[in-house]
Design an enzyme around this catalytic site. Structure first.
Site, PDB file in Angstrom:
ATOM      1  N   TYR A   1      -2.498  -2.123   6.824  1.00 26.83           N
ATOM      2  CA  TYR A   1      -3.612  -2.539   7.376  1.00 26.83           C
ATOM      3  C   TYR A   1      -3.576  -2.260   8.711  1.00 26.83           C
ATOM      4  CZ  TYR A   1      -4.319  -5.453   3.064  1.00 26.83           C
ATOM      5  OH  TYR A   1      -4.510  -5.884   1.731  1.00 26.83           O
TER       6      TYR A   1
ATOM      7  N   ARG B   1       0.792  -1.241   0.015  1.00 26.95           N
ATOM      8  CA  ARG B   1      -0.069   0.008  -0.039  1.00 26.95           C
ATOM      9  C   ARG B   1       0.927   1.298   0.218  1.00 26.95           C
ATOM     10  NH1 ARG B   1      -5.001  -2.041   3.654  1.00 26.95           N
ATOM     11  NH2 ARG B   1      -6.138  -2.795   2.019  1.00 26.95           N
TER      12      ARG B   1
ATOM     13  N   ASP C   1      -3.572  -1.071  -7.913  1.00 30.04           N
ATOM     14  CA  ASP C   1      -4.346  -1.639  -6.978  1.00 30.04           C
ATOM     15  C   ASP C   1      -5.460  -2.217  -7.236  1.00 30.04           C
ATOM     16  OD1 ASP C   1      -3.715  -1.259  -3.712  1.00 30.04           O
ATOM     17  OD2 ASP C   1      -5.505  -1.792  -4.130  1.00 30.04           O
TER      18      ASP C   1
ATOM     19  N   SER D   1      -8.480  -2.037  -4.370  1.00 28.72           N
ATOM     20  CA  SER D   1      -8.906  -0.622  -4.258  1.00 28.72           C
ATOM     21  C   SER D   1      -9.920  -0.729  -5.337  1.00 28.72           C
ATOM     22  CB  SER D   1      -7.836   0.430  -4.348  1.00 28.72           C
ATOM     23  OG  SER D   1      -7.280   0.469  -3.311  1.00 28.72           O
TER      24      SER D   1
HETATM   25  P1  NAD Z   1      -9.105  -2.689   4.453  1.00 31.54           P
HETATM   26  O1  NAD Z   1      -9.742  -3.445   3.274  1.00 31.54           O
HETATM   27  O2  NAD Z   1      -7.737  -3.171   5.117  1.00 31.54           O
HETATM   28  O3  NAD Z   1     -10.175  -2.563   5.857  1.00 31.54           O
HETATM   29  C1  NAD Z   1     -11.358  -1.909   5.696  1.00 31.54           C
HETATM   30  C2  NAD Z   1     -11.506  -1.082   6.788  1.00 31.54           C
HETATM   31  O4  NAD Z   1     -11.762  -1.714   7.922  1.00 31.54           O
HETATM   32  C3  NAD Z   1     -10.114  -0.201   6.946  1.00 31.54           C
HETATM   33  O5  NAD Z   1     -10.771   1.139   7.165  1.00 31.54           O
HETATM   34  C4  NAD Z   1      -9.905  -0.460   8.409  1.00 31.54           C
HETATM   35  O6  NAD Z   1      -9.291   0.557   9.307  1.00 31.54           O
HETATM   36  C5  NAD Z   1     -11.145  -1.104   8.982  1.00 31.54           C
HETATM   37  N1  NAD Z   1     -11.312  -1.645  10.137  1.00 31.54           N
HETATM   38  C6  NAD Z   1     -10.616  -2.837  10.889  1.00 31.54           C
HETATM   39  N2  NAD Z   1     -10.962  -3.117  11.728  1.00 31.54           N
HETATM   40  C7  NAD Z   1     -12.092  -2.736  12.136  1.00 31.54           C
HETATM   41  C8  NAD Z   1     -12.999  -2.616  13.195  1.00 31.54           C
HETATM   42  N3  NAD Z   1     -12.925  -3.379  14.291  1.00 31.54           N
HETATM   43  N4  NAD Z   1     -14.049  -1.825  13.017  1.00 31.54           N
HETATM   44  C9  NAD Z   1     -14.396  -1.341  12.108  1.00 31.54           C
HETATM   45  N5  NAD Z   1     -13.342  -0.867  11.242  1.00 31.54           N
HETATM   46  C10 NAD Z   1     -12.436  -1.742  11.111  1.00 31.54           C
HETATM   47  O7  NAD Z   1      -8.877  -1.437   3.948  1.00 31.54           O
HETATM   48  P2  NAD Z   1      -8.915  -0.543   2.655  1.00 31.54           P
HETATM   49  O8  NAD Z   1     -10.143  -0.506   2.341  1.00 31.54           O
HETATM   50  O9  NAD Z   1      -8.069  -1.288   1.638  1.00 31.54           O
HETATM   51  O10 NAD Z   1      -8.093   1.112   2.759  1.00 31.54           O
HETATM   52  C11 NAD Z   1      -7.664   1.087   4.261  1.00 31.54           C
HETATM   53  C12 NAD Z   1      -6.725   2.234   3.799  1.00 31.54           C
HETATM   54  O11 NAD Z   1      -5.658   2.002   3.042  1.00 31.54           O
HETATM   55  C13 NAD Z   1      -7.569   3.433   3.039  1.00 31.54           C
HETATM   56  O12 NAD Z   1      -7.132   4.622   3.715  1.00 31.54           O
HETATM   57  C14 NAD Z   1      -7.082   3.449   1.977  1.00 31.54           C
HETATM   58  O13 NAD Z   1      -6.933   4.606   0.993  1.00 31.54           O
HETATM   59  C15 NAD Z   1      -5.429   3.075   1.963  1.00 31.54           C
HETATM   60  N6  NAD Z   1      -4.894   2.035   0.759  1.00 31.54           N
HETATM   61  C16 NAD Z   1      -3.991   2.702   0.000  1.00 31.54           C
HETATM   62  C17 NAD Z   1      -3.459   2.030  -0.810  1.00 31.54           C
HETATM   63  C18 NAD Z   1      -2.099   2.511  -1.609  1.00 31.54           C
HETATM   64  O14 NAD Z   1      -1.578   3.421  -1.144  1.00 31.54           O
HETATM   65  N7  NAD Z   1      -1.663   1.863  -2.706  1.00 31.54           N
HETATM   66  C19 NAD Z   1      -3.951   0.895  -1.223  1.00 31.54           C
HETATM   67  C20 NAD Z   1      -5.043   0.478  -0.677  1.00 31.54           C
HETATM   68  C21 NAD Z   1      -5.713   1.234   0.362  1.00 31.54           C
END
Ligand code: NAD
Length: 397
Positions: free
Chosen positions: A258, A152, A160, A163
């Protein structure tokens, strides 16, 4: 593996335009034989490359073979691939001649049997959840780039697939929930009286959760969101959502992008904070994932039993075990008058858009691992090092 393509004009030493030995060194481009096979996992309607992306790859000198009807379910017909410059062939031809195979979901054991040693596979694998697939691919001598293992980091955003696909899953989760609900989303004032807007609760304000929030808001629902990353409050509020505050989140750690599994006392405080909204919600969408692959269980059966009759839970974390204790894989279950819908890989149900975005991610990934047309296995490159999960007969990472 690489066949070097030379521009015939450049080879002609009598051509005055020829500058090979004069101004610049000859750039040697490799050509890849890229194969796209039809997805065979049940419900997988996406395809690894769409015609638009095939056209770009062909224009770079690569050869692309697509299995007959590979894109049919995604609205990409064989004729469209042929027009884009691909050849449409059977799976056996791809397995015996392609040096790179692109697909969406990991191959089934019966497909791995047909894969030649030395083939490069670009696919999602989710090896933590299905280590036997990585082992079988390793035994077959295949080199595997798992797109679900992308780091990430900003540079990898364009590739990604999690995403791009989770974004669509978040959107579709709202539609699936709306379809299963006995209520409408918006406030409606009619001659027969006023209907209150529905209440939606979303667990997880990541890519899927924020898209679900935006979609549910567009349909007129009042949307509450809970997440353990404090910075998500601002993101939720900027989309018109109401953030459910949980005390004492300072210790929540983020590992490789994560959230690390939260301590029991944090999860208990979260339960107490969300329960009031949970018990009045018409639709609950769960998207929460943590480092390590297994989804945290955030809604117990006891909590489901206290929910409103007619409420619906759409669990997007179903393939990681589910965020609700009552989730049963990809099945729909009921507890009293509450419906729980397991939705693994929901993006596969929007195959046209999902394939288009997936293929664009793959194109960017190929540009990263094979900028000159020859696949690099240089694990010092962070993107290659993270995604190359099987190579030289070894399972890595
Ligand atoms: P994810 O799929 O890992 O998880 C989904 C969400 O669940 C996250 O926001 C996490 O904080 C949340 N979560 C975990 N435990 C929880 C709980 N007990 N209760 C409620 N929520 C909980 O996350 P994601 O959708 O892939 O994205 C997370 C972050 O990473 C975002 O800010 C995203 O923009 C970023 N991201 C960056 C990149 C990159 O830079 N290449 C790629 C993917 C995601």
């Amino acid at each position: 593996q690489a066949i070097h393509l030379l521009n015939p004009e450049e080879l002609d030493t009598t051509n005055p335009k020829n500058t090979i030995n004069k101004k610049r060194p000859l750039r040697m481009f490799g050509v890849m034989k890229i194969g796209v096979v039809k997805e065979r996992r049940p419900g997988e309607l996406r395809v690894g490359l769409v015609p638009g992306v095939v056209k770009t790859l062909v224009s770079k000198g690569h050869e692309v073979m697509v299995e007959t009807n590979a894109g049919f379910a995604a609205g990409c017909l064989d004729a469209m691939y042929t027009e884009a410059g691909a050849t449409v062939v059977d799976a056996a031809t791809i397995y015996s001649t392609a040096n790179v195979i692109v697909r969406v979901a990991s191959p089934l054991p019966e497909e791995i049997q047909h894969m030649r040693s030395g083939t490069v596979l670009i696919s999602t694998v989710f090896a933590k959840r299905q280590p036997e697939i990585a082992t079988a691919l390793s035994n077959a001598g295949v080199s595997v780039f798992a797109l679900d293992a992308l780091p990430r980091i900003t540079r990898a955003q364009v590739m990604d697939v999690l995403s791009s696909q989770n974004n669509l899953a978040g959107y579709k989760a709202v539609l699936v929930g709306a379809n299963a609900m006995g209520r409408i989303f918006p406030l409606m004032t009619t001659a027969a009286g006023t209907v209150k807007p529905s209440t939606v609760l979303i667990y997880g304000a990541g890519v899927a959760g924020l898209q679900a929030l935006a979609t549910a808001r567009r349909l007129g629902a009042v949307v509450h969101v809970t997440d353990l990353r404090p910075e998500t409050r601002e993101q939720v509020e900027s989309l018109g959502g109401r953030f459910v505050s949980v005390d004492g989140l300072d210790d929540v750690k983020v590992v490789g992008g994560y959230v690390a599994a939260a301590a029991d006392d944090v999860l208990q405080r979260q339960k107490e904070a969300v329960n009031k909204v949970l018990y009045s919600a018409d639709l609950v969408i769960t998207t929460a994932l943590v480092a390590g692959g297994q989804a945290p269980c955030l809604i117990t059966q006891e909590q489901v039993e206290k929910m409103k009759p007619g409420a619906v839970i759409v669990d997007l974390a179903a393939d990681a075990g589910g965020n609700c204790a009552c989730t049963d894989g990809a099945n729909t279950t009921t507890v009293g008058a509450v419906t729980i819908i397991g939705c693994p890989q929901l993006a596969a149900s929007i195959p046209n858009t999902a394939s288009e975005l997936y293929a664009k991610n793959v194109l960017a990934f190929i540009g990263e691992i094979a900028p000159e047309g020859t696949v690099s296995f240089d694990v010092q490159n962070e993107i290659i090092g993270s995604t190359l999960i099987v190579h030289n007969g070894e399972v890595r990472n």
